[in-house]
Design a protein around this motif. Sequence first.
Motif, PDB file in Angstrom:
ATOM      1  N   SER A  83       0.862  -1.183   0.000  1.00  0.00           N
ATOM      2  CA  SER A  83       0.000   0.000   0.000  1.00  0.00           C
ATOM      3  C   SER A  83       0.899   1.234   0.000  1.00  0.00           C
ATOM      4  O   SER A  83       1.966   1.220   0.633  1.00  0.00           O
ATOM      5  CB  SER A  83      -0.862  -0.036   1.263  1.00  0.00           C
ATOM      6  OG  SER A  83      -1.285   1.257   1.592  1.00  0.00           O
ATOM      7  N   THR A  84       0.457   2.284  -0.673  1.00  0.00           N
ATOM      8  CA  THR A  84       1.269   3.505  -0.660  1.00  0.00           C
ATOM      9  C   THR A  84       1.109   4.238   0.678  1.00  0.00           C
ATOM     10  O   THR A  84       1.730   5.264   0.895  1.00  0.00           O
ATOM     11  CB  THR A  84       0.905   4.445  -1.838  1.00  0.00           C
ATOM     12  OG1 THR A  84      -0.493   4.748  -1.753  1.00  0.00           O
ATOM     13  CG2 THR A  84       1.216   3.823  -3.176  1.00  0.00           C
ATOM     14  N   GLY A  85       0.290   3.717   1.567  1.00  0.00           N
ATOM     15  CA  GLY A  85       0.225   4.264   2.935  1.00  0.00           C
ATOM     16  C   GLY A  85      -1.090   4.961   3.213  1.00  0.00           C
ATOM     17  O   GLY A  85      -1.516   5.836   2.457  1.00  0.00           O
ATOM     18  N   GLY A  86      -1.740   4.545   4.298  1.00  0.00           N
ATOM     19  CA  GLY A  86      -3.014   5.162   4.634  1.00  0.00           C
ATOM     20  C   GLY A  86      -3.283   5.111   6.125  1.00  0.00           C
ATOM     21  O   GLY A  86      -2.407   4.781   6.907  1.00  0.00           O
ATOM     22  N   VAL A  87      -4.514   5.430   6.483  1.00  0.00           N
ATOM     23  CA  VAL A  87      -4.918   5.495   7.890  1.00  0.00           C
ATOM     24  C   VAL A  87      -6.038   4.464   8.089  1.00  0.00           C
ATOM     25  O   VAL A  87      -7.017   4.467   7.356  1.00  0.00           O
ATOM     26  CB  VAL A  87      -5.402   6.925   8.239  1.00  0.00           C
ATOM     27  CG1 VAL A  87      -5.883   6.992   9.685  1.00  0.00           C
ATOM     28  CG2 VAL A  87      -4.281   7.931   7.988  1.00  0.00           C
ATOM     29  N   GLY A  88      -5.857   3.592   9.090  1.00  0.00           N
ATOM     30  CA  GLY A  88      -6.835   2.511   9.292  1.00  0.00           C
ATOM     31  C   GLY A  88      -6.666   1.427   8.229  1.00  0.00           C
ATOM     32  O   GLY A  88      -7.557   0.620   7.991  1.00  0.00           O
ATOM     33  N   ASP A  89      -5.502   1.403   7.607  1.00  0.00           N
ATOM     34  CA  ASP A  89      -5.243   0.484   6.489  1.00  0.00           C
ATOM     35  C   ASP A  89      -4.765  -0.862   7.036  1.00  0.00           C
ATOM     36  O   ASP A  89      -3.585  -1.061   7.274  1.00  0.00           O
ATOM     37  CB  ASP A  89      -4.177   1.112   5.580  1.00  0.00           C
ATOM     38  CG  ASP A  89      -3.869   0.253   4.372  1.00  0.00           C
ATOM     39  OD1 ASP A  89      -4.454  -0.845   4.258  1.00  0.00           O
ATOM     40  OD2 ASP A  89      -3.041   0.671   3.548  1.00  0.00           O
ATOM     41  N   GLY A 113       4.880   1.596  11.457  1.00  0.00           N
ATOM     42  CA  GLY A 113       4.316   2.909  11.175  1.00  0.00           C
ATOM     43  C   GLY A 113       5.276   4.012  11.557  1.00  0.00           C
ATOM     44  O   GLY A 113       6.138   3.835  12.407  1.00  0.00           O
ATOM     45  N   LEU A 114       5.140   5.140  10.901  1.00  0.00           N
ATOM     46  CA  LEU A 114       5.874   6.352  11.296  1.00  0.00           C
ATOM     47  C   LEU A 114       4.960   7.537  11.012  1.00  0.00           C
ATOM     48  O   LEU A 114       4.280   7.559   9.986  1.00  0.00           O
ATOM     49  CB  LEU A 114       7.184   6.463  10.517  1.00  0.00           C
ATOM     50  CG  LEU A 114       8.102   7.623  10.936  1.00  0.00           C
ATOM     51  CD1 LEU A 114       8.637   7.432  12.352  1.00  0.00           C
ATOM     52  CD2 LEU A 114       9.280   7.772   9.984  1.00  0.00           C
ATOM     53  N   GLY A 115       4.965   8.501  11.930  1.00  0.00           N
ATOM     54  CA  GLY A 115       4.102   9.667  11.734  1.00  0.00           C
ATOM     55  C   GLY A 115       2.639   9.253  11.789  1.00  0.00           C
ATOM     56  O   GLY A 115       2.251   8.461  12.639  1.00  0.00           O
ATOM     57  N   HIS A 116       1.839   9.737  10.829  1.00  0.00           N
ATOM     58  CA  HIS A 116       0.399   9.492  10.918  1.00  0.00           C
ATOM     59  C   HIS A 116      -0.030   8.143  10.333  1.00  0.00           C
ATOM     60  O   HIS A 116      -1.177   7.755  10.452  1.00  0.00           O
ATOM     61  CB  HIS A 116      -0.370  10.642  10.244  1.00  0.00           C
ATOM     62  CG  HIS A 116      -0.390  10.569   8.753  1.00  0.00           C
ATOM     63  ND1 HIS A 116       0.648  11.015   7.977  1.00  0.00           N
ATOM     64  CD2 HIS A 116      -1.306  10.081   7.899  1.00  0.00           C
ATOM     65  CE1 HIS A 116       0.356  10.805   6.699  1.00  0.00           C
ATOM     66  NE2 HIS A 116      -0.830  10.240   6.633  1.00  0.00           N
ATOM     67  N   THR A 117       0.900   7.419   9.677  1.00  0.00           N
ATOM     68  CA  THR A 117       0.486   6.145   9.076  1.00  0.00           C
ATOM     69  C   THR A 117       0.855   4.974   9.976  1.00  0.00           C
ATOM     70  O   THR A 117       1.847   5.016  10.692  1.00  0.00           O
ATOM     71  CB  THR A 117       1.157   5.918   7.695  1.00  0.00           C
ATOM     72  OG1 THR A 117       2.560   5.861   7.896  1.00  0.00           O
ATOM     73  CG2 THR A 117       0.814   7.011   6.712  1.00  0.00           C
ATOM     74  N   GLY A 118       0.044   3.920   9.937  1.00  0.00           N
ATOM     75  CA  GLY A 118       0.308   2.747  10.766  1.00  0.00           C
ATOM     76  C   GLY A 118       1.138   1.731  10.000  1.00  0.00           C
ATOM     77  O   GLY A 118       1.338   1.850   8.802  1.00  0.00           O
ATOM     78  N   ALA A 358      -4.507   9.530  16.470  1.00  0.00           N
ATOM     79  CA  ALA A 358      -4.104   8.213  16.992  1.00  0.00           C
ATOM     80  C   ALA A 358      -2.678   8.271  17.525  1.00  0.00           C
ATOM     81  O   ALA A 358      -2.366   7.710  18.584  1.00  0.00           O
ATOM     82  CB  ALA A 358      -4.240   7.158  15.895  1.00  0.00           C
ATOM     83  N   MET A 359      -1.824   8.991  16.799  1.00  0.00           N
ATOM     84  CA  MET A 359      -0.426   9.103  17.240  1.00  0.00           C
ATOM     85  C   MET A 359      -0.348   9.841  18.583  1.00  0.00           C
ATOM     86  O   MET A 359       0.346   9.418  19.500  1.00  0.00           O
ATOM     87  CB  MET A 359       0.377   9.843  16.175  1.00  0.00           C
ATOM     88  CG  MET A 359       1.847   9.865  16.431  1.00  0.00           C
ATOM     89  SD  MET A 359       2.666  10.845  15.181  1.00  0.00           S
ATOM     90  CE  MET A 359       2.178  12.476  15.657  1.00  0.00           C
ATOM     91  N   LEU A 360      -1.119  10.929  18.711  1.00  0.00           N
ATOM     92  CA  LEU A 360      -1.113  11.697  19.970  1.00  0.00           C
ATOM     93  C   LEU A 360      -1.609  10.845  21.146  1.00  0.00           C
ATOM     94  O   LEU A 360      -1.193  11.033  22.288  1.00  0.00           O
ATOM     95  CB  LEU A 360      -2.000  12.947  19.836  1.00  0.00           C
ATOM     96  CG  LEU A 360      -1.496  14.029  18.887  1.00  0.00           C
ATOM     97  CD1 LEU A 360      -2.579  15.092  18.662  1.00  0.00           C
ATOM     98  CD2 LEU A 360      -0.223  14.681  19.437  1.00  0.00           C
ATOM     99  N   LEU A 361      -2.495   9.892  20.854  1.00  0.00           N
ATOM    100  CA  LEU A 361      -3.041   9.035  21.917  1.00  0.00           C
ATOM    101  C   LEU A 361      -2.062   7.935  22.311  1.00  0.00           C
ATOM    102  O   LEU A 361      -2.289   7.222  23.284  1.00  0.00           O
ATOM    103  CB  LEU A 361      -4.360   8.402  21.442  1.00  0.00           C
ATOM    104  CG  LEU A 361      -5.490   9.398  21.147  1.00  0.00           C
ATOM    105  CD1 LEU A 361      -6.633   8.704  20.412  1.00  0.00           C
ATOM    106  CD2 LEU A 361      -6.007  10.016  22.439  1.00  0.00           C
ATOM    107  N   GLY A 362      -1.000   7.772  21.505  1.00  0.00           N
ATOM    108  CA  GLY A 362       0.029   6.776  21.840  1.00  0.00           C
ATOM    109  C   GLY A 362       0.114   5.626  20.843  1.00  0.00           C
ATOM    110  O   GLY A 362       0.947   4.735  20.992  1.00  0.00           O
ATOM    111  N   ALA A 363      -0.757   5.648  19.808  1.00  0.00           N
ATOM    112  CA  ALA A 363      -0.786   4.512  18.872  1.00  0.00           C
ATOM    113  C   ALA A 363       0.334   4.551  17.836  1.00  0.00           C
ATOM    114  O   ALA A 363       0.600   3.544  17.178  1.00  0.00           O
ATOM    115  CB  ALA A 363      -2.123   4.465  18.147  1.00  0.00           C
TER     116      ALA A 363
END
Length: 433
Positions: A83-89, A113-118, A358-363
């Motif tokens: 995947s080229t990278g997404g959220v909830g992917d 994951g790094l940054g906003h992507t998992g 999600a990242m701010l929450l610790g994920a």
Amino acid sequence: MRMIDIIQKKKSGEALTTDEINFMIESYTKGEIPDYQMSAFLMAVYFQNMNKQETADLTMAMVNSGDRINLSAIKGIKVDKHSTGGVGDKISLIVVPLVASVGIPVAKMSGRGLGHTGGTIDKLESIDGFKTELTSSEFINNVNTYKMAIVGQSANLTPADKKLYALRDVTSTVNSIPLIASSIMSKKIASGADAIVLDVKVGSGAFMKSIDEARELARTMVDIGKSLNRKTVAVISNMNQPLGHEVGNANEIREAIEVLSDKGSKDETTVALTIASYMTVLGGAFSDFDIAYKELEQIIKSGKAIDKLKELVKIQGGNPELIDNPDNLPQAKYHIEVKASKDGYVESINAEQIGVTAMLLGAGRKTKEDDIDFSAGVTMVKKVGDKVAVNDTICILHTNKESHNEAIEVALKAFKISKSKPKQIVYIYDVVQ
Ligand code: URA
């Protein structure tokens, strides 16, 4: 050869030769070209682009910068996806057991994951005991016996891409089509795939913001794959809101279990079945996409797909009973309901901002060294097109952190609520092959 001449040539829009690209990538990997010169080169590529031949040469130079995984001991056509990278992917978590359940070998190397992507590897590690590192003989044996294995990428796979990606991240040169295409395809080629299905995401949570750009990226990658004798298909899918209802780690495992148990959301299930169908067609299990799609739907309904996920968990050291009791996966201490501030319809959800929440929450991680909290994440209660009334819960934040104000603020801003009902959502825009 001198790097300054290569930069100058690209800056003035000329095409580079294979030798120039090989020299540059080899020397950069060895540390003989400094980051400041490579940064100038990347920016020149960003503005001047690369032609097909240069992009294929860059791909192969990165493949040759490190180890190549030899999967020849695995019988059958080895099919990979990226995947080229997404959220909830969480598509990889679904398609690996699903495709394996029809006998197609999937030898999957995934990232964090790094940054906003998992990343798939982080998600799997929320299953207690699940080993994401296997010896190469365990990896090959599992794929030969059970048709599936998922491991983290080996340290010396495409080291040039690792260095370049980190540099692109801090020089605003990530979203360049030849650079993304060569980065992704070099990893797929080096990890030994015979056939590749690419999930090219487009929208607010993706690198490609327009369908035209996504189509160009898809075409570039498919052409590279074909020029290197790999059967390649690219599916262009919607990332204008998080995929499915869960964003995080353990909660994404729970949602993958739902999809494989025939209880998944429409968007997640459609994208997963589409990717899996192309994988099984390329792998030779079915003669065409429509037949594959129907058969895979049946496999989910029959319970075979969820059994295959249990098997995957078992053979990689986890407890398969967790799949029957997903509530025993890590759970956060706090569950904060975020409420709508007005009546209307959800017009859009900025997927990137939900990833940041999600990242701010610790994920997720802000830096590579950060630990992640498997139980943290976001549940999307409302999705695009849903009707909301003031004070309805639009999403739930899961965290062990005591302070959540910033996350609540970012999540709230991600939702755009308007008076009129938005157009029907399209899950798959196009397929390039
Ligand atoms: N994913 C990659 O692996 N590389 C990129 O350049 C972008 C997304």
